[in-house]
Design a protein around this motif. Sequence first.
Motif, PDB file in Angstrom:
ATOM      1  N   ASP A 209      97.355  58.766  72.098  1.00  0.00           N
ATOM      2  CA  ASP A 209      98.658  58.066  72.313  1.00  0.00           C
ATOM      3  C   ASP A 209      99.551  59.159  72.963  1.00  0.00           C
ATOM      4  O   ASP A 209     100.415  58.936  73.957  1.00  0.00           O
ATOM      5  CB  ASP A 209      99.377  57.403  71.236  1.00  0.00           C
ATOM      6  CG  ASP A 209     100.782  56.827  71.252  1.00  0.00           C
ATOM      7  OD1 ASP A 209     100.781  56.167  72.463  1.00  0.00           O
ATOM      8  OD2 ASP A 209     101.646  56.922  70.667  1.00  0.00           O
ATOM      9  N   LEU A 210      99.616  60.397  72.164  1.00  0.00           N
ATOM     10  CA  LEU A 210     100.240  61.617  72.888  1.00  0.00           C
ATOM     11  C   LEU A 210      99.904  61.968  74.032  1.00  0.00           C
ATOM     12  O   LEU A 210     100.607  62.241  74.983  1.00  0.00           O
ATOM     13  CB  LEU A 210     100.156  62.765  71.807  1.00  0.00           C
ATOM     14  CG  LEU A 210     100.559  64.115  72.117  1.00  0.00           C
ATOM     15  CD1 LEU A 210     102.230  64.088  72.638  1.00  0.00           C
ATOM     16  CD2 LEU A 210     100.543  65.145  71.598  1.00  0.00           C
ATOM     17  N   GLU A 211      98.404  62.055  74.284  1.00  0.00           N
ATOM     18  CA  GLU A 211      97.868  62.389  75.826  1.00  0.00           C
ATOM     19  C   GLU A 211      98.352  61.375  76.729  1.00  0.00           C
ATOM     20  O   GLU A 211      98.576  61.677  77.980  1.00  0.00           O
ATOM     21  CB  GLU A 211      96.475  62.520  75.408  1.00  0.00           C
ATOM     22  CG  GLU A 211      95.721  62.874  76.885  1.00  0.00           C
ATOM     23  CD  GLU A 211      94.206  62.939  76.728  1.00  0.00           C
ATOM     24  OE1 GLU A 211      93.411  63.231  77.739  1.00  0.00           O
ATOM     25  OE2 GLU A 211      93.872  63.015  75.745  1.00  0.00           O
ATOM     26  N   GLN A 212      98.320  60.145  76.378  1.00  0.00           N
ATOM     27  CA  GLN A 212      98.772  59.137  77.404  1.00  0.00           C
ATOM     28  C   GLN A 212     100.504  59.527  77.684  1.00  0.00           C
ATOM     29  O   GLN A 212     100.783  59.193  78.886  1.00  0.00           O
ATOM     30  CB  GLN A 212      98.829  57.875  76.927  1.00  0.00           C
ATOM     31  CG  GLN A 212      98.946  56.616  77.575  1.00  0.00           C
ATOM     32  CD  GLN A 212      98.993  55.277  77.100  1.00  0.00           C
ATOM     33  OE1 GLN A 212      98.461  55.023  76.017  1.00  0.00           O
ATOM     34  NE2 GLN A 212      99.069  54.418  78.034  1.00  0.00           N
ATOM     35  N   LYS A 213     101.116  59.523  76.955  1.00  0.00           N
ATOM     36  CA  LYS A 213     102.484  59.965  76.954  1.00  0.00           C
ATOM     37  C   LYS A 213     102.774  61.166  77.946  1.00  0.00           C
ATOM     38  O   LYS A 213     103.560  61.114  78.791  1.00  0.00           O
ATOM     39  CB  LYS A 213     103.374  59.885  75.803  1.00  0.00           C
ATOM     40  CG  LYS A 213     103.584  58.819  75.170  1.00  0.00           C
ATOM     41  CD  LYS A 213     104.286  58.722  73.748  1.00  0.00           C
ATOM     42  CE  LYS A 213     104.419  57.428  73.281  1.00  0.00           C
ATOM     43  NZ  LYS A 213     104.882  57.334  71.951  1.00  0.00           N
ATOM     44  N   ILE A 214     101.846  62.088  77.649  1.00  0.00           N
ATOM     45  CA  ILE A 214     102.179  63.458  78.250  1.00  0.00           C
ATOM     46  C   ILE A 214     101.422  63.215  79.917  1.00  0.00           C
ATOM     47  O   ILE A 214     102.308  63.768  81.028  1.00  0.00           O
ATOM     48  CB  ILE A 214     101.313  64.481  77.764  1.00  0.00           C
ATOM     49  CG1 ILE A 214     101.788  64.999  76.355  1.00  0.00           C
ATOM     50  CG2 ILE A 214     101.151  65.724  78.714  1.00  0.00           C
ATOM     51  CD1 ILE A 214     101.016  65.988  75.650  1.00  0.00           C
ATOM     52  N   ARG A 215     100.418  62.660  80.143  1.00  0.00           N
ATOM     53  CA  ARG A 215      99.980  62.008  81.394  1.00  0.00           C
ATOM     54  C   ARG A 215     101.135  61.261  82.184  1.00  0.00           C
ATOM     55  O   ARG A 215     101.412  61.665  83.340  1.00  0.00           O
ATOM     56  CB  ARG A 215      98.557  61.505  81.388  1.00  0.00           C
ATOM     57  CG  ARG A 215      97.560  62.382  80.872  1.00  0.00           C
ATOM     58  CD  ARG A 215      96.243  61.515  80.766  1.00  0.00           C
ATOM     59  NE  ARG A 215      95.300  62.353  80.477  1.00  0.00           N
ATOM     60  CZ  ARG A 215      94.337  63.114  81.221  1.00  0.00           C
ATOM     61  NH1 ARG A 215      94.846  63.158  82.190  1.00  0.00           N
ATOM     62  NH2 ARG A 215      93.388  63.725  80.692  1.00  0.00           N
ATOM     63  N   LEU A 216     101.588  60.306  81.529  1.00  0.00           N
ATOM     64  CA  LEU A 216     102.523  59.283  82.011  1.00  0.00           C
ATOM     65  C   LEU A 216     103.875  60.523  82.750  1.00  0.00           C
ATOM     66  O   LEU A 216     104.172  60.277  83.778  1.00  0.00           O
ATOM     67  CB  LEU A 216     103.223  58.457  81.253  1.00  0.00           C
ATOM     68  CG  LEU A 216     103.321  57.046  81.614  1.00  0.00           C
ATOM     69  CD1 LEU A 216     102.400  56.106  81.056  1.00  0.00           C
ATOM     70  CD2 LEU A 216     104.796  56.398  81.396  1.00  0.00           C
ATOM     71  N   ALA A 217     104.313  61.405  81.885  1.00  0.00           N
ATOM     72  CA  ALA A 217     105.491  62.166  82.201  1.00  0.00           C
ATOM     73  C   ALA A 217     105.184  63.035  83.247  1.00  0.00           C
ATOM     74  O   ALA A 217     105.754  63.068  84.117  1.00  0.00           O
ATOM     75  CB  ALA A 217     106.008  63.017  80.919  1.00  0.00           C
TER      76      ALA A 217
END
Length: 51
Positions: free
Chosen positions: A14-22
Amino acid sequence: MATTPEQAGKWNSDLEQKIRLALGDIRFGTVTLVIQDGKVIQLDKNEKIRI
């Protein structure tokens, strides 16, 4: 609950997805991770709009 160094180094998907999105969402600016006790507790995105 105490975490071992191995657990602290693992990425949460979930954290990785948020970082990639940002990162994928920004042209100019910064993305900063705030870490406390070996865990990411905050993600800041500061975007600059060039005129």
